[in-house]
Motif scaffolding. Sequence first.
Motif, PDB file in Angstrom:
ATOM      1  N   ASP A 153      35.489  31.350 100.413  1.00  0.00           N
ATOM      2  CA  ASP A 153      34.195  31.819 100.907  1.00  0.00           C
ATOM      3  C   ASP A 153      34.375  33.304 101.235  1.00  0.00           C
ATOM      4  N   VAL A 154      33.733  34.165 100.412  1.00  0.00           N
ATOM      5  CA  VAL A 154      33.982  35.602 100.491  1.00  0.00           C
ATOM      6  C   VAL A 154      32.729  36.313 100.994  1.00  0.00           C
ATOM      7  N   PRO A 155      32.774  36.931 102.203  1.00  0.00           N
ATOM      8  CA  PRO A 155      31.637  37.731 102.670  1.00  0.00           C
ATOM      9  C   PRO A 155      31.640  39.100 101.975  1.00  0.00           C
ATOM     10  N   LEU A 156      30.511  39.461 101.389  1.00  0.00           N
ATOM     11  CA  LEU A 156      30.431  40.722 100.646  1.00  0.00           C
ATOM     12  C   LEU A 156      29.743  41.815 101.451  1.00  0.00           C
ATOM     13  N   LEU A 157      28.621  41.495 102.100  1.00  0.00           N
ATOM     14  CA  LEU A 157      27.883  42.479 102.874  1.00  0.00           C
ATOM     15  C   LEU A 157      27.410  41.845 104.173  1.00  0.00           C
ATOM     16  N   LYS A 158      27.217  42.687 105.201  1.00  0.00           N
ATOM     17  CA  LYS A 158      26.764  42.165 106.485  1.00  0.00           C
ATOM     18  C   LYS A 158      26.072  43.271 107.275  1.00  0.00           C
ATOM     19  N   ASP A 159      24.966  42.901 107.932  1.00  0.00           N
ATOM     20  CA  ASP A 159      24.220  43.802 108.823  1.00  0.00           C
ATOM     21  C   ASP A 159      23.812  45.097 108.136  1.00  0.00           C
ATOM     22  N   MET A 160      23.326  44.976 106.911  1.00  0.00           N
ATOM     23  CA  MET A 160      22.845  46.129 106.161  1.00  0.00           C
ATOM     24  C   MET A 160      21.391  45.902 105.786  1.00  0.00           C
ATOM     25  N   THR A 161      20.720  46.975 105.427  1.00  0.00           N
ATOM     26  CA  THR A 161      19.335  46.864 104.988  1.00  0.00           C
ATOM     27  C   THR A 161      19.261  45.971 103.754  1.00  0.00           C
ATOM     28  N   MET A 162      18.386  44.978 103.809  1.00  0.00           N
ATOM     29  CA  MET A 162      18.194  43.990 102.747  1.00  0.00           C
ATOM     30  C   MET A 162      19.470  43.187 102.468  1.00  0.00           C
ATOM     31  N   ALA A 163      20.373  43.216 103.420  1.00  0.00           N
ATOM     32  CA  ALA A 163      21.595  42.420 103.278  1.00  0.00           C
ATOM     33  C   ALA A 163      22.151  42.131 104.666  1.00  0.00           C
ATOM     34  N   ARG A 164      21.363  41.375 105.457  1.00  0.00           N
ATOM     35  CA  ARG A 164      21.896  40.971 106.748  1.00  0.00           C
ATOM     36  C   ARG A 164      23.163  40.142 106.550  1.00  0.00           C
ATOM     37  N   GLU A 165      23.188  39.442 105.411  1.00  0.00           N
ATOM     38  CA  GLU A 165      24.385  38.690 105.040  1.00  0.00           C
ATOM     39  C   GLU A 165      24.364  38.443 103.544  1.00  0.00           C
ATOM     40  N   LEU A 166      25.501  38.615 102.904  1.00  0.00           N
ATOM     41  CA  LEU A 166      25.669  38.306 101.489  1.00  0.00           C
ATOM     42  C   LEU A 166      27.085  37.797 101.298  1.00  0.00           C
ATOM     43  N   SER A 167      27.185  36.569 100.812  1.00  0.00           N
ATOM     44  CA  SER A 167      28.509  35.979 100.606  1.00  0.00           C
ATOM     45  C   SER A 167      28.493  35.110  99.363  1.00  0.00           C
ATOM     46  N   ILE A 168      29.685  34.850  98.862  1.00  0.00           N
ATOM     47  CA  ILE A 168      29.833  34.019  97.681  1.00  0.00           C
ATOM     48  C   ILE A 168      30.905  32.970  97.954  1.00  0.00           C
TER      49      ILE A 168
END
Length: 957
Positions: free
Chosen positions: A563-578
């Motif tokens: 489970d890989v978190p890619l982005l967090k707490d960004m504009t249009m990406a409060r969370e993005l993981s795969i």
Amino acid sequence: MNLLKDGGLTAAIRIAIATGALFTAESLLAQDTGAPVDTASAKNLEAVTVTGSRIPRVDIETAQPVLTISRTQIENQGFTSVADIMQNLTEVGSPPVSRAQALLSGEDVGGYYVDLRNIGANRTLVLVNGKRLGANTTGLQDLDQIPVSAIERIEVLKDGGSSIYGSDAIAGVVNIITRNRFTGAEASAYVGEYDQGDGTAQKYDFTLGTANERGSLMLSAQYAKDGPVLARDRNFSAYPAGPNHPADGWSAISQNGSFTGPCGAGGATASCTLGKGLDPRNITNYHPITPAEYANTNQQMTLQTGSQRTSLFVAGEYKVLEDVTFKSDFLYNKRSTTQQSAGYPYQSAAFNTPLSALSYFNPLGKNISFARRGWEVPRTTDSELETYRWTAGFNGAFEWGQHPWTWDVGAMTNRNNMLKIGHGDFNLVNTAAALGPSFLGSDGQVHCGTAKTPINGCVPWNPLLPYGQAGAGSLADADLQAYLFPDYHDTGRTTTTDYTANIAGTFPGLPAGDVGVAAGVEHRQDSGSFVPDAFRQSGLSSGLASTVTKGRYTVDEAYLEFDVPLLKDMTMARELSIDVASRYSHYDNFGGTTNSKASIKWKPIDDLLVRASWAQGFRAPTIADLYGGTSSSFESYTDPCDTHSGAAKGNPEVAARCAAGFGGQASTPVNYVQLGQGLKPCATYPCATNYPFISGSNPNLTPETATTRTLGLIYSPHQIEGFDVSLDWYKIDIKNVIAQDEVQDILDDCYVAGITSRCTNFVRDPSSGVITNMLYGITNKGWQKTAGYDFGANYRFGVGSMDKFVLRWNTTYVDYNDIKADDNPATIVQPLTGYRGNFRTRSNLTVDWSRGIFGMTWTTRYYSGMTERCSYLAECNDPAHIDPFNGAQAQRHTGSTTFNDVQFRWNMPWKGVVSVGANNVFNKQGPTMYSKPNSSFVYYGGFDIGRFFYVKYTQRF
């Protein structure tokens, strides 16, 4: 006063419901108005494992669609078994073995299974606390082995799970989570029955538990009994062709007995039967049989089989070391079910057992070929299954680089012991003797054999003596019944042994957060056997012939998940993981297979979650698929060559093939009509054959492969506290489908699709055109594809300071569910959606209200309409329909059906809860379905069969 008799219970519950309804109305009128109360539950920051992933996580929202049924939801409905609870989910298809299928045989009968997405119950994996539930040799897992009293929640993964759990998880996974660290005691009693005073249900259970900082122990026991319902006690099932055609579909093989010969002195040749109350030895007392003297077989059949379950579940854990815990649980379950069908339709010509010319009962003085139904002894099958399941293992936790890790090692063994006791089939050895020579002795009794050579132990039978008429040789005689109808015993055993080891944790990865990882290995062995009674194996009974199933296989597996978190707490990406996972499985009988999965979780804003997944799946052949014996059955089908209701009626090309003897088959007569039992024209379709067909296994099968795709979103607007809405799309493509070749598919492929190779599987009688023999087996063939949408909405809110509401709305819409029998380009795709229990839309709406010590739950269950082929019985409302498979084919469409359930609850000051309710409160009856979907009757086997009242009391200590 006995409340279980004469509808007393029903009347009492009606009064209780009416009282509850009046109180509810009064409370709603008196409710306060004001700001909504805060119903948000406190967040549990403890990491948990959610079904579909092996990685513990704090956020239970995953990239995969998981439906959770809480214990509260289970308690607030009127269903007493896991199977019934699951069957009412909109994502679940028709019951694979419904309680309305009285004519089914084999080891699956008696069990209750779940079929996610209507693509087959053996493509849904059932787990208990993350470990497999034992299956029978056909690969089906009986849900009713788990006592409801032991369940904390049920998690349903509506996505492919083979990369995590291995074989069978194509449509999804049902994971039953049992109660953990329960303290105290709890007991409950449940009693209910239908309006008609039948189908009485009883359930009694108790749970005890204790826990401290070192460990816990829980015991839960349950006894449940559901009474049978006879088909004759419902208007829609009292007659074979339904209430609108009470005189149609009766069997020409009647309880009165008949033979083909001269009726009366010098009469014309006809099918003759004895006049009521007349001497059976005088040929002048016989007359041509009339349809009014046929048998209404539904009078002896069960519409709903009876069942009885006894369960014991024990679970415990003990902290051996500070970070090491031993866990174990044990399950015992004994399930008994009883089904009944009409007395066997005995035809002497089929077994070469005529009534001897030397029989005392023979009115002609020559061998008589006869037909007589064993009405006095209905056929019954008692199916018993005993389950012993034990798991044990150690789990622990440690830190690696200041990151938490967990591990577990364990073992599981599951053994199912099966016993099926059949009664009502003729012993052919004794039957031949009973129909042989007989004489009237000096004692005034009829004996087998001759006066010089009597046959000791034999009891003579007069098959021409009608049911209800006393006389020598009557089938009502207890000694004759004991002589002709022994008990038949089929036995079976399946064993699953599983060893597992898993490790999971996190390590520093990307700026967006730690990377989660899980890995594990598994070794599993499945073995099983099913041994029919020796009489069935040797063909010495009138029952369906069958041979032994026996085999085993082992599988070694390993998986890895990230489970890989890619982005967090960004504009249009409060969370993005795969999340990615892959599992390798090696079977000792067919080799290895690797199945992988990738899931994406994206939150562009705090209120919106978007998720998508792609997964590979597979299903290994079962023991019965590979090592099963042959078996025979009386199949139901619609002959394409039938000019009355088959494809030949509206398709000139099909009619021409039938008349020309296409594929080397015998040609059918002009104006051919399919003949059913007793070789009489069929009145309903599909129509049961008069001859047993043979099916068998295939040791050369290879696994099914599948690809599952999902895309969905969850929207939880912060402006509306307690509200969320979700929409998920799914698509499942299955290749190399393992399936029992269907009689209907073979005939349609031959005559409709024009595939000559499919015409070699059966034999037609050259004079009558009737199909007298067919051989069909299990094979890898073609594909199946399905796609659709799941919609869900939930809203928790308060009105005033006391009233709390929970609204749940779930809907499943099936875009398509298509199958293709093989890879031959000439084979046309068959659409299933809308036909035979494959509903286009199912929707449930639940409203739960609570105020202090009182509460009410109302549930509405919606089913869209169905379609079937027209027959002369049906109200044909689409005569010009053009079917892509059969061409011009008149269709009948039915309207939708909606059932409503209600429950009222009172929480007593002494920790007791009393609930009264009714399922199908408005006594709704579904439409007549002449195609008999999932049923032996002209009624869908998954619909309610009446209004069911119940009362339940729970006491906590």
